[in-house]
Every structure is written in C-alpha cells, then in structure tokens.
Design a protein around this motif. Structure first.
Motif, PDB file in Angstrom:
ATOM      1  N   LYS A  23       0.836  -1.213   0.000  1.00  0.00           N
ATOM      2  CA  LYS A  23       0.000   0.000   0.000  1.00  0.00           C
ATOM      3  C   LYS A  23       0.865   1.255   0.000  1.00  0.00           C
ATOM      4  O   LYS A  23       0.517   2.260  -0.625  1.00  0.00           O
ATOM      5  N   LEU A  24       1.988   1.177   0.711  1.00  0.00           N
ATOM      6  CA  LEU A  24       2.899   2.330   0.766  1.00  0.00           C
ATOM      7  C   LEU A  24       3.331   2.749  -0.637  1.00  0.00           C
ATOM      8  O   LEU A  24       3.265   3.926  -0.982  1.00  0.00           O
ATOM      9  N   VAL A  25       3.778   1.773  -1.452  1.00  0.00           N
ATOM     10  CA  VAL A  25       4.244   2.144  -2.797  1.00  0.00           C
ATOM     11  C   VAL A  25       3.074   2.443  -3.734  1.00  0.00           C
ATOM     12  O   VAL A  25       3.184   3.285  -4.618  1.00  0.00           O
ATOM     13  N   GLU A  26       1.953   1.784  -3.492  1.00  0.00           N
ATOM     14  CA  GLU A  26       0.754   2.065  -4.302  1.00  0.00           C
ATOM     15  C   GLU A  26       0.347   3.537  -4.101  1.00  0.00           C
ATOM     16  O   GLU A  26       0.124   4.273  -5.059  1.00  0.00           O
ATOM     17  N   ASN A  27       0.292   3.944  -2.845  1.00  0.00           N
ATOM     18  CA  ASN A  27      -0.092   5.328  -2.558  1.00  0.00           C
ATOM     19  C   ASN A  27       0.977   6.338  -2.977  1.00  0.00           C
ATOM     20  O   ASN A  27       0.695   7.523  -3.098  1.00  0.00           O
ATOM     21  N   ALA A  28       2.184   5.843  -3.185  1.00  0.00           N
ATOM     22  CA  ALA A  28       3.282   6.742  -3.569  1.00  0.00           C
ATOM     23  C   ALA A  28       3.438   6.831  -5.086  1.00  0.00           C
ATOM     24  O   ALA A  28       4.365   7.470  -5.578  1.00  0.00           O
ATOM     25  N   GLY A  29       2.530   6.181  -5.830  1.00  0.00           N
ATOM     26  CA  GLY A  29       2.542   6.359  -7.290  1.00  0.00           C
ATOM     27  C   GLY A  29       3.162   5.228  -8.091  1.00  0.00           C
ATOM     28  O   GLY A  29       3.468   5.411  -9.285  1.00  0.00           O
ATOM     29  N   ALA A  30       3.354   4.055  -7.480  1.00  0.00           N
ATOM     30  CA  ALA A  30       3.910   2.921  -8.235  1.00  0.00           C
ATOM     31  C   ALA A  30       2.948   2.517  -9.354  1.00  0.00           C
ATOM     32  O   ALA A  30       1.728   2.645  -9.207  1.00  0.00           O
ATOM     33  N   ASP A  31       3.497   2.050 -10.470  1.00  0.00           N
ATOM     34  CA  ASP A  31       2.655   1.584 -11.579  1.00  0.00           C
ATOM     35  C   ASP A  31       2.370   0.102 -11.475  1.00  0.00           C
ATOM     36  O   ASP A  31       1.283  -0.361 -11.812  1.00  0.00           O
ATOM     37  N   TRP A  32       3.384  -0.672 -11.091  1.00  0.00           N
ATOM     38  CA  TRP A  32       3.269  -2.124 -10.966  1.00  0.00           C
ATOM     39  C   TRP A  32       3.898  -2.538  -9.642  1.00  0.00           C
ATOM     40  O   TRP A  32       4.581  -1.737  -8.995  1.00  0.00           O
ATOM     41  N   ILE A  33       3.668  -3.789  -9.259  1.00  0.00           N
ATOM     42  CA  ILE A  33       4.372  -4.375  -8.114  1.00  0.00           C
ATOM     43  C   ILE A  33       5.265  -5.495  -8.666  1.00  0.00           C
ATOM     44  O   ILE A  33       4.772  -6.428  -9.307  1.00  0.00           O
ATOM     45  N   HIS A  34       6.568  -5.372  -8.414  1.00  0.00           N
ATOM     46  CA  HIS A  34       7.526  -6.357  -8.933  1.00  0.00           C
ATOM     47  C   HIS A  34       7.739  -7.451  -7.889  1.00  0.00           C
ATOM     48  O   HIS A  34       8.112  -7.189  -6.748  1.00  0.00           O
ATOM     49  N   VAL A  35       7.493  -8.696  -8.321  1.00  0.00           N
ATOM     50  CA  VAL A  35       7.569  -9.840  -7.410  1.00  0.00           C
ATOM     51  C   VAL A  35       8.703 -10.756  -7.862  1.00  0.00           C
ATOM     52  O   VAL A  35       8.649 -11.340  -8.952  1.00  0.00           O
ATOM     53  N   ASP A  36       9.732 -10.877  -7.050  1.00  0.00           N
ATOM     54  CA  ASP A  36      10.910 -11.676  -7.400  1.00  0.00           C
ATOM     55  C   ASP A  36      10.763 -13.091  -6.871  1.00  0.00           C
ATOM     56  O   ASP A  36      10.807 -13.325  -5.666  1.00  0.00           O
ATOM     57  N   VAL A  37      10.617 -14.023  -7.806  1.00  0.00           N
ATOM     58  CA  VAL A  37      10.443 -15.441  -7.445  1.00  0.00           C
ATOM     59  C   VAL A  37      11.775 -16.157  -7.684  1.00  0.00           C
ATOM     60  O   VAL A  37      12.280 -16.185  -8.807  1.00  0.00           O
ATOM     61  N   MET A  38      12.356 -16.709  -6.631  1.00  0.00           N
ATOM     62  CA  MET A  38      13.674 -17.375  -6.740  1.00  0.00           C
ATOM     63  C   MET A  38      13.585 -18.775  -6.147  1.00  0.00           C
ATOM     64  O   MET A  38      12.954 -18.976  -5.108  1.00  0.00           O
ATOM     65  N   ASP A  39      14.272 -19.705  -6.826  1.00  0.00           N
ATOM     66  CA  ASP A  39      14.098 -21.117  -6.464  1.00  0.00           C
ATOM     67  C   ASP A  39      15.310 -21.786  -5.817  1.00  0.00           C
ATOM     68  O   ASP A  39      15.292 -22.991  -5.546  1.00  0.00           O
ATOM     69  N   GLY A  40      16.396 -21.038  -5.606  1.00  0.00           N
ATOM     70  CA  GLY A  40      17.581 -21.655  -5.013  1.00  0.00           C
ATOM     71  C   GLY A  40      18.360 -22.537  -5.979  1.00  0.00           C
ATOM     72  O   GLY A  40      19.328 -23.186  -5.583  1.00  0.00           O
ATOM     73  N   HIS A  41      17.946 -22.577  -7.254  1.00  0.00           N
ATOM     74  CA  HIS A  41      18.654 -23.349  -8.278  1.00  0.00           C
ATOM     75  C   HIS A  41      19.143 -22.429  -9.396  1.00  0.00           C
ATOM     76  O   HIS A  41      20.325 -22.359  -9.677  1.00  0.00           O
ATOM     77  N   PHE A  42      18.189 -21.723  -9.988  1.00  0.00           N
ATOM     78  CA  PHE A  42      18.576 -20.769 -11.041  1.00  0.00           C
ATOM     79  C   PHE A  42      19.414 -19.641 -10.453  1.00  0.00           C
ATOM     80  O   PHE A  42      20.319 -19.118 -11.086  1.00  0.00           O
ATOM     81  N   VAL A  43      19.066 -19.273  -9.229  1.00  0.00           N
ATOM     82  CA  VAL A  43      19.837 -18.277  -8.457  1.00  0.00           C
ATOM     83  C   VAL A  43      20.100 -18.879  -7.071  1.00  0.00           C
ATOM     84  O   VAL A  43      19.374 -19.794  -6.656  1.00  0.00           O
ATOM     85  N   PRO A  44      21.089 -18.382  -6.356  1.00  0.00           N
ATOM     86  CA  PRO A  44      21.415 -19.007  -5.066  1.00  0.00           C
ATOM     87  C   PRO A  44      20.406 -18.729  -3.954  1.00  0.00           C
ATOM     88  O   PRO A  44      20.489 -19.352  -2.895  1.00  0.00           O
ATOM     89  N   ASN A  45      19.481 -17.840  -4.176  1.00  0.00           N
ATOM     90  CA  ASN A  45      18.566 -17.409  -3.117  1.00  0.00           C
ATOM     91  C   ASN A  45      17.176 -18.037  -3.292  1.00  0.00           C
ATOM     92  O   ASN A  45      16.800 -18.414  -4.399  1.00  0.00           O
TER      93      ASN A  45
END
Ligand code: DX5
Ligand code: ZN
Length: 221
Positions: A23-45
């Motif tokens: 909500k903080l970024v929505e109210n601050a004018g964000a256009d999208w919400i970026h969601v980082d999905v990581m699996d511990g294989h393609f990336v270490p996290n």
C-alpha cells in the motif's frame, strides 16, 4: 513524455508487513508491483512463490509484475496465472524440460502460453547474456527485462555495461515493446537506462530505503 512504468520490488519490503508495504508504494505512485520469485537453483537465493502472489492479489489492484528466476518455468506458469499475475517474465538462460535443440521452440511456446491466458509475457537476460539472443522473440513478447546486476539479491551495484544492451534491443524491437531494467536502479542509474531506451524501471532498495517514497518514485519517472 513517454510513460515510464515504475515497478517497486517487494524483495526490499518487510515480508511480515507485506500488505502495508505494498500500500505504501501504491499510494506513492507505483505503476506495478515487482515480485521476485527465486528457487535456489537458477539463483542461489530462495524467496516466494505462487501462494504469496495469490495473497498479494487481494490487497492491491496494481498489475503484478512477476519475475521468475527459476529453472523449468514452464512447470509453474499456470500456478502464477491462477494466483493473479499480470506480467510473467522468465529467464532466457533457464533450463526447460525440452531438449536443447528445440530450445527456440520451447521459448516460443512458453511465450504463447503466457499470452494465451491474457497476460503480458517477458523474457529476461542476465548480465553475461548477449542481447542478440532475444532477436527471434522481440516481436512475440510484450517486455524484455535487462538485468543490470546478477540476479539473486537486492541492494547490488548497478552495471552500466548491461544497461547498454537496452539501446541494442530498442533499435531492433517493435515500437510498443516495454524494456525493463532491474538491479541497482536509482534516480541516477535509472536516468542512464531511460536514455538508452528503457521504459520500465524496477527498484527495490532505492524505493523502500527512501524517506519519501513518492519523491523516490517520481524521481524514476
Ligand atoms: C534481483 C531482483 C531485483 C531486486 C532489485 O535479482 O531481480 O528485482 O529486488 O533490488 P535493488 O533495486 O535493490 O537492486
Ligand atoms: Zn526482479
């Protein structure tokens, strides 16, 4: 002035207070919400998956910009569609179940599948990947995501050499292609990327670390 889509990365949010921080970024004018999905294989996290996207869907009307840093993305597309994603971006470098010789076919069919659900489809390239690999797909995708850090963690230093790839992609792509950059983006590095032709900026630590979030988002526009 061309529209710039600012997509705050919730990787820098407080996961115990995700609704509040969205909500903080929505109210601050964000256009999208970026969601980082990581699996511990393609990336270490390892980060979050479709169930979290489903919960986020209930607390915001902003488009959910899902960045899959996972192997075998084809196995999970439907989960993220059902969870309420609006944009799904997968990595060019990710393994897929199909054999290597049919890689181009597998990538094209993945793009088609994402779009068949009415979503926008994106392909991302890591810092060491040449932008030329995207040429066969530029008229099939909605977005190209150029990583400006090695994927896996927030708060890393921007790599300007990677941003230069944006100019190559812009020169070779249809007018309406969205070109997004992700990693180490702030007001200064964001401006560099926009000058190369980017029109979507992802930022995690810059936005969530700012005292005035509206000002931070405005500075990226
Ligand atoms: C990194 C992620 C980014 C990350 C960006 O692998 O894809 O979206 O959250 O974080 P900052 O903006 O802090 O570099
Ligand atoms: Zn990302």
């Amino acid at each position: 002035m061309e529209k710039v889509y600012v997509s705050p990365s919730i990787l820098s949010a407080d996961f115990a207070n995700l609704e509040r921080d969205i909500k903080l970024v929505e109210n601050a004018g964000a256009d999208w919400i970026h969601v980082d999905v990581m699996d511990g294989h393609f990336v270490p996290n390892i980060t979050i998956g479709a169930p979290v996207v489903k919960s986020i869907r209930k607390v915001t009307n902003l488009p959910l910009d899902v960045h899959l840093m996972i192997e075998n993305p084809e196995k999970y597309i439907e989960d993220f569609v059902k969870a309420g994603a609006d944009i799904i971006t997968f990595h060019y470098e990710a393994q897929c179940c199909h054999c290597e010789e049919q890689r181009d076919v597998a990538i094209s069919s993945l793009i088609k599948r994402i779009r068949s659900f009415g979503l926008k489809a994106g392909i991302s390239i890591k810092p060491k990947t040449s932008p030329e690999v995207l040429l066969p797909y530029l008229s099939e995708i909605d977005m190209a995501l150029v990583m400006t850090v090695e994927p896996g963690f927030g708060g890393q230093k921007f790599m300007e050499d990677c941003a230069k790839k944006v100019a190559y992609i812009r020169k070779n792509s249809p007018k309406n292609l969205i070109i997004q950059v992700d990693g180490g983006i702030n007001d200064i590095t964001g401006k560099i990327c926009k000058d190369y032709g980017a029109n979507s900026l992802v930022a995690g630590s810059y936005i969530y670390g700012a005292k005035d979030l509206s000002q931070a988002i405005l500075s990226l526009k």
